[in-house]
Design an enzyme around this catalytic site. Structure first.
Site, PDB file in Angstrom:
ATOM      1  N   HIS A   1     -21.883  -1.312 -51.581  1.00  0.00           N
ATOM      2  CA  HIS A   1     -23.038  -0.428 -51.803  1.00  0.00           C
ATOM      3  C   HIS A   1     -23.844  -0.253 -50.521  1.00  0.00           C
ATOM      4  CE1 HIS A   1     -26.506   1.352 -53.921  1.00  0.00           C
ATOM      5  NE2 HIS A   1     -27.235   0.626 -53.080  1.00  0.00           N
ATOM      6  N   GLU A   2     -24.111  -1.344 -49.822  1.00  0.00           N
ATOM      7  CA  GLU A   2     -24.894  -1.251 -48.588  1.00  0.00           C
ATOM      8  C   GLU A   2     -24.134  -0.483 -47.510  1.00  0.00           C
ATOM      9  OE1 GLU A   2     -27.883  -1.824 -48.783  1.00  0.00           O
ATOM     10  OE2 GLU A   2     -27.804  -2.932 -50.679  1.00  0.00           O
TER      11      GLU A   2
ATOM     12  N   HIS B   1     -24.620   3.186 -47.791  1.00  0.00           N
ATOM     13  CA  HIS B   1     -25.779   3.732 -47.084  1.00  0.00           C
ATOM     14  C   HIS B   1     -25.449   4.004 -45.608  1.00  0.00           C
ATOM     15  CE1 HIS B   1     -28.525   3.454 -50.366  1.00  0.00           C
ATOM     16  NE2 HIS B   1     -28.441   2.137 -50.475  1.00  0.00           N
TER      17      HIS B   1
END
Length: 225
Positions: free
Chosen positions: A96-97, A100
C-alpha cells in the site's frame, strides 16, 4: 435531539469502531505468514524495482502502524513489525505504501491536489475552532463564518485523501498479484487488511463533514434570527 445523537455517534463511535476494526484485522493477519515468506521490506523493494523506482528507499520506523510514504525524501517508511515481518498484513501494508510512491512517480492527480492542499488545510485545522469559538462567545457571526471557511479546507483535504488511499490499495493488490508475491488464496486476506485500513480514512472524513455541517448550520440559523 435525534440529530444531536447521530452527530455524537459519528463524532465518537465511528472513529472508535474504525480503529478497533483496523487493530483487530491487523492483529489477526499479522499472525498469518505469507506463502513466499518475504518480509514487508522485501515486498516493498520488489514492487519498487518492478516499477523502476530504484531511487525510492525503504526505512524502518518506530511505532505501531506508523507506515507511510514521504514524497519529499522519496522514502517508504515501514514500522518495525512490517519491515521485518513475514505476515500477510506486513505484505499488504508495505505494498500500500509503495502504491503511494507509484502515484507520486506518475503524478497522480488527486495526490498532487492533496499535496497542494497541505498548507491551507493545516492552517484551517488549527485556526477554524479559534475563529468559531471567538465568534460564538463574542456574538460575532462573521468570525464564525471565517472559521467555517477555514474548516472547509481541512474537510476538503480529508475528502481528497479518500481517492488517494483507495487508489493506493488498488495498486497494492494489482502489484502483489502480478508480481506473484501473493497467491489466489491470499487475495481475500490482503483485501481485508487494506479495507480495514481504509476505514480509518472514511471515519475521519465522516467526522470532518459532520463538524462542518454542524457549524455551517449554526451560522445559517443565527443569520435567520
Amino acid at each position: 435531539m435525534l440529530g444531536y445523537f447521530v452527530y455524537l455517534a459519528i463524532l465518537i463511535l465511528v472513529p472508535l469502531w474504525a480503529q478497533s476494526k483496523v487493530k483487530n484485522t491487523y492483529k489477526k493477519y499479522s499472525q498469518v505468514m505469507n506463502s513466499n515468506m518475504v518480509t514487508g521490506a522485501q515486498v516493498a523493494r520488489k514492487i519498487l524495482d518492478d516499477n523502476g523506482l530504484y531511487d525510492v528507499s525503504i526505512e524502518e520506523t518506530k511505532g505501531m502502524l506508523s507506515d507511510h510514504y514521504d514524497p519529499r525524501k522519496k522514502v517508504v517508511r515501514l514500522s518495525s513489525d512490517n519491515y521485518h515481518g513475514y505476515s500477510a498484513a506486513a505484505a499488504a501494508i508495505a505494498a500500500h505504501e509503495v502504491g503511494h510512491a507509484i502515484q507520486d512517480a506518475e503524478s497522480y492527480a488527486f495526490l498532487r491536489f492533496r499535496h497542494a492542499l497541505v498548507p491551507i488545510a493545516g492552517l484551517g485545522d488549527k485556526m477554524s475552532f479559534i475563529f468559531i469559538l471567538a465568534g460564538i462567545f463574542l456574538g460575532m457571526m462573521d468570525l464564525v463564518l471565517v472559521g467555517v471557511i477555514f474548516m472547509s479546507f481541512a474537510v476538503l483535504f480529508q475528502l481528497v485523501t479518500l481517492p488517494v488511499e483507495f487508489d493506493a490499495s488498488n495498486r497494492a493488490m494489482g502489484q502483489l498479484v502480478s508480481s506473484g508475491i501473493i497467491r489466489n488464496n491470499e487475495e481475500r486476506q490482503t483485501k481485508k487488511v487494506l479495507n480495514a485500513a481504509a476505514l480509518t480514512y472514511v471515519a475521519a472524513a465522516l467526522v470532518a463533514v459532520a463538524e462542518l455541517i454542524r457549524f455551517a448550520s449554526m451560522f445559517l440559523l443565527a443569520n435567520e434570527e
